[in-house]
Design an enzyme around this catalytic site. Structure first.
Site, PDB file in Angstrom:
ATOM      1  N   SER A 120       0.834  -1.359  -0.102  1.00 11.30           N
ATOM      2  CA  SER A 120      -0.013  -0.102   0.394  1.00 11.30           C
ATOM      3  C   SER A 120       0.807   1.543   0.025  1.00 11.30           C
ATOM      4  CB  SER A 120      -0.729  -0.010   1.296  1.00 11.30           C
ATOM      5  OG  SER A 120      -1.452  -1.116   1.467  1.00 11.30           O
ATOM      6  N   HIS A 141      -0.715  -2.159  -7.333  1.00  6.78           N
ATOM      7  CA  HIS A 141      -1.479  -2.143  -6.147  1.00  6.78           C
ATOM      8  C   HIS A 141      -2.955  -2.037  -6.432  1.00  6.78           C
ATOM      9  CE1 HIS A 141      -2.866   0.713  -2.828  1.00  6.78           C
ATOM     10  NE2 HIS A 141      -2.845  -0.419  -2.134  1.00  6.78           N
ATOM     11  N   GLU A 153      -3.277   0.583  -9.074  1.00  6.02           N
ATOM     12  CA  GLU A 153      -2.173   1.528  -9.335  1.00  6.02           C
ATOM     13  C   GLU A 153      -0.753   0.690  -9.812  1.00  6.02           C
ATOM     14  OE1 GLU A 153      -3.512   5.175  -6.315  1.00  6.02           O
ATOM     15  OE2 GLU A 153      -2.347   3.419  -5.368  1.00  6.02           O
ATOM     16  N   ASN A 192      -4.269   6.240  -1.776  1.00  2.04           N
ATOM     17  CA  ASN A 192      -3.942   6.432  -0.321  1.00  2.04           C
ATOM     18  C   ASN A 192      -3.411   7.739   0.467  1.00  2.04           C
ATOM     19  OD1 ASN A 192      -4.737   3.972   0.421  1.00  2.04           O
ATOM     20  ND2 ASN A 192      -2.866   2.715  -0.046  1.00  2.04           N
TER      21      ASN A 192
HETATM   22  P1  NAI Z   1      -2.710 -10.314   5.657  1.00  3.11           P
HETATM   23  O1  NAI Z   1      -2.201 -10.215   6.912  1.00  3.11           O
HETATM   24  O2  NAI Z   1      -4.283 -10.287   5.355  1.00  3.11           O
HETATM   25  O3  NAI Z   1      -2.138 -11.288   4.414  1.00  3.11           O
HETATM   26  C1  NAI Z   1      -0.819 -11.466   4.412  1.00  3.11           C
HETATM   27  C2  NAI Z   1      -0.384 -13.051   4.245  1.00  3.11           C
HETATM   28  O4  NAI Z   1       0.931 -13.152   3.939  1.00  3.11           O
HETATM   29  C3  NAI Z   1      -0.752 -13.606   5.890  1.00  3.11           C
HETATM   30  O5  NAI Z   1      -1.651 -14.767   5.404  1.00  3.11           O
HETATM   31  C4  NAI Z   1       0.662 -14.101   6.042  1.00  3.11           C
HETATM   32  O6  NAI Z   1       0.627 -15.662   6.643  1.00  3.11           O
HETATM   33  C5  NAI Z   1       1.387 -14.425   4.696  1.00  3.11           C
HETATM   34  N1  NAI Z   1       2.749 -14.348   4.728  1.00  3.11           N
HETATM   35  C6  NAI Z   1       3.483 -13.342   5.336  1.00  3.11           C
HETATM   36  N2  NAI Z   1       4.825 -13.810   4.947  1.00  3.11           N
HETATM   37  C7  NAI Z   1       4.660 -14.485   4.234  1.00  3.11           C
HETATM   38  C8  NAI Z   1       6.106 -15.107   3.474  1.00  3.11           C
HETATM   39  N3  NAI Z   1       7.052 -15.128   3.553  1.00  3.11           N
HETATM   40  N4  NAI Z   1       5.472 -16.059   2.487  1.00  3.11           N
HETATM   41  C9  NAI Z   1       4.175 -16.462   2.281  1.00  3.11           C
HETATM   42  N5  NAI Z   1       3.146 -15.656   3.011  1.00  3.11           N
HETATM   43  C10 NAI Z   1       3.527 -15.039   3.778  1.00  3.11           C
HETATM   44  O7  NAI Z   1      -2.532  -8.740   4.838  1.00  3.11           O
HETATM   45  P2  NAI Z   1      -3.245  -8.112   3.845  1.00  3.11           P
HETATM   46  O8  NAI Z   1      -4.034  -7.076   4.174  1.00  3.11           O
HETATM   47  O9  NAI Z   1      -3.634  -9.084   2.737  1.00  3.11           O
HETATM   48  O10 NAI Z   1      -1.975  -7.151   3.135  1.00  3.11           O
HETATM   49  C11 NAI Z   1      -1.027  -7.674   2.224  1.00  3.11           C
HETATM   50  C12 NAI Z   1      -0.210  -6.660   1.438  1.00  3.11           C
HETATM   51  O11 NAI Z   1      -1.227  -6.099   0.692  1.00  3.11           O
HETATM   52  C13 NAI Z   1       0.330  -5.474   2.355  1.00  3.11           C
HETATM   53  O12 NAI Z   1       1.640  -5.145   1.675  1.00  3.11           O
HETATM   54  C14 NAI Z   1      -0.557  -4.419   2.206  1.00  3.11           C
HETATM   55  O13 NAI Z   1      -0.062  -3.107   2.262  1.00  3.11           O
HETATM   56  C15 NAI Z   1      -1.222  -4.695   0.978  1.00  3.11           C
HETATM   57  N6  NAI Z   1      -2.432  -4.256   0.652  1.00  3.11           N
HETATM   58  C16 NAI Z   1      -3.749  -4.176   1.662  1.00  3.11           C
HETATM   59  C17 NAI Z   1      -4.907  -3.774   1.456  1.00  3.11           C
HETATM   60  C18 NAI Z   1      -5.877  -3.901   2.516  1.00  3.11           C
HETATM   61  O14 NAI Z   1      -6.973  -3.367   2.228  1.00  3.11           O
HETATM   62  N7  NAI Z   1      -5.753  -5.033   3.520  1.00  3.11           N
HETATM   63  C19 NAI Z   1      -5.065  -3.065   0.033  1.00  3.11           C
HETATM   64  C20 NAI Z   1      -4.056  -2.965  -0.847  1.00  3.11           C
HETATM   65  C21 NAI Z   1      -2.970  -3.524  -0.661  1.00  3.11           C
END
Ligand code: NAI
Length: 285
Positions: A120, A141, A153, A192
């Site tokens: 993000s 993104h 994005e 954002n």
């Molecule tokens: P989340 O915490 O829901 O999911 C992340 C997942 O990655 C977890 O299930 C975790 O077990 C897994 N993980 C961590 N390290 C890992 C590795 N080395 N190998 C494989 N899996 C691994 O997080 P979320 O919300 O999905 O965010 C993920 C990314 O997306 C972040 O960079 C965030 O900034 C971005 N993002 C999030 C948004 C949102 O609304 N939550 C919107 C747009 C982008």
């Protein structure tokens, strides 16, 4: 370069929907997560989502079964990226963790593979030098929920080649998304930066005791025409994410004003991270 195979790393909030959206659009997708429970949830979600879309007449059963065939959930990063043309990283918003993963993926995937981050806030130039292919590392993104939201994005950092940008823009279009291209890296990209201004003010008003979070949401929806209020959106995107984003920004700038707000810190500490855990500002149980 034509992209056929996509690997999605991280099957959390964002990753499982990015993977499914790509599979529905005809890409071969492999998705992985270090957490087996999250991976199982992603499999169950894919099955029930596709069934529901067919039942509602939104997808043909041919497209749904093809999407399911094209989507595999695998336990290791190595298996996920072995044949990928494009890797989309969607793991925790922590620079050091992302850099470590990119270095690992760089060694495991083919030389032609493009490595994109769904971060993000973290611009890809902070990650690209952890690999030996900076020209192929960029931001892609997506927005939450990724199956629904059209915007993507794409950010062309100074190290990113035109070919990489073209390929990633084309993938987004093939996924039925509306990509926008940022010609420069900037903290928070477009959306954002706009969102942050509203969110900061909403949290400030709450912390000052001016109104309840419910009424601040009601004001944003009914006075500004927002489809959801800032606190509903915080619950959807994750209070934990807001916390980590604030901490990263503070670590970088050293400016106390960049720290997450007291309310965000309190919710984060209590584990009230939003919809995904059943409780955030609102109760989802
Ligand atoms: P989340 O915490 O829901 O999911 C992340 C997942 O990655 C977890 O299930 C975790 O077990 C897994 N993980 C961590 N390290 C890992 C590795 N080395 N190998 C494989 N899996 C691994 O997080 P979320 O919300 O999905 O965010 C993920 C990314 O997306 C972040 O960079 C965030 O900034 C971005 N993002 C999030 C948004 C949102 O609304 N939550 C919107 C747009 C982008």
């Amino acid at each position: 370069m034509e992209i056929n195979k996509i690997a999605v790393i991280g099957a959390g909030n964002m990753g499982h929907q990015i993977a499914l959206s790509a599979a529905i659009s005809g890409f071969q997708v492999t998705c992985t997560d270090t957490n087996a429970d999250i991976l199982n949830k992603a499999i169950q979600f894919a099955d029930s989502y596709l069934t529901e879309r067919v039942n509602k007449g939104k997808l043909t059963s041919e497209v749904a079964s093809q999407a399911r065939e094209h989507l595999s959930f695998v336990p290791t990063v190595e298996q996920a990226v072995a044949e990928a043309d494009l890797v989309i990283e969607a793991i925790i918003e922590k620079l050091a963790v992302k850099r470590k993963l990119f270095a690992q993926v760089n060694k495991l995937c083919p030389a032609h593979t493009i490595l994109a981050t769904n971060s993000s806030y973290i611009v890809s130039s902070k990650i690209a030098d952890a690999t030996t292919r900076p020209d192929k590392v960029c931001n892609m993104h997506f927005f939450n929920p990724a199956l629904v939201m059209k915007l993507v994005e794409v950010v062309k950092g100074p190290h990113v080649s035109d070919e990489t940008v073209d390929s990633v823009m084309n993938v987004a279009k093939k996924m039925g998304k509306t990509p926008v291209l940022l010609h420069k890296e900037i903290y928070g990209f477009l959306v954002n930066r706009l969102l942050q201004a509203t969110r900061q003010e909403a949290l400030k008003l709450l912390d000052m005791g001016v109104a309840s979070f419910e009424d601040i949401d009601t004001a944003a929806m009914n006075g500004l025409g927002y489809p959801m209020g800032p606190f509903q959106l915080l619950d959807l995107t994750g209070v934990d994410l807001a916390y980590h984003v604030g901490m990263e920004k503070y670590r970088e700038s050293g400016d106390p004003a960049d720290r997450p707000s007291p309310t965000v810190v309190e919710k984060f500490t209590k584990g009230e991270w939003g919809k995904k855990v059943g409780r955030g500002f609102y109760d989802y149980e």
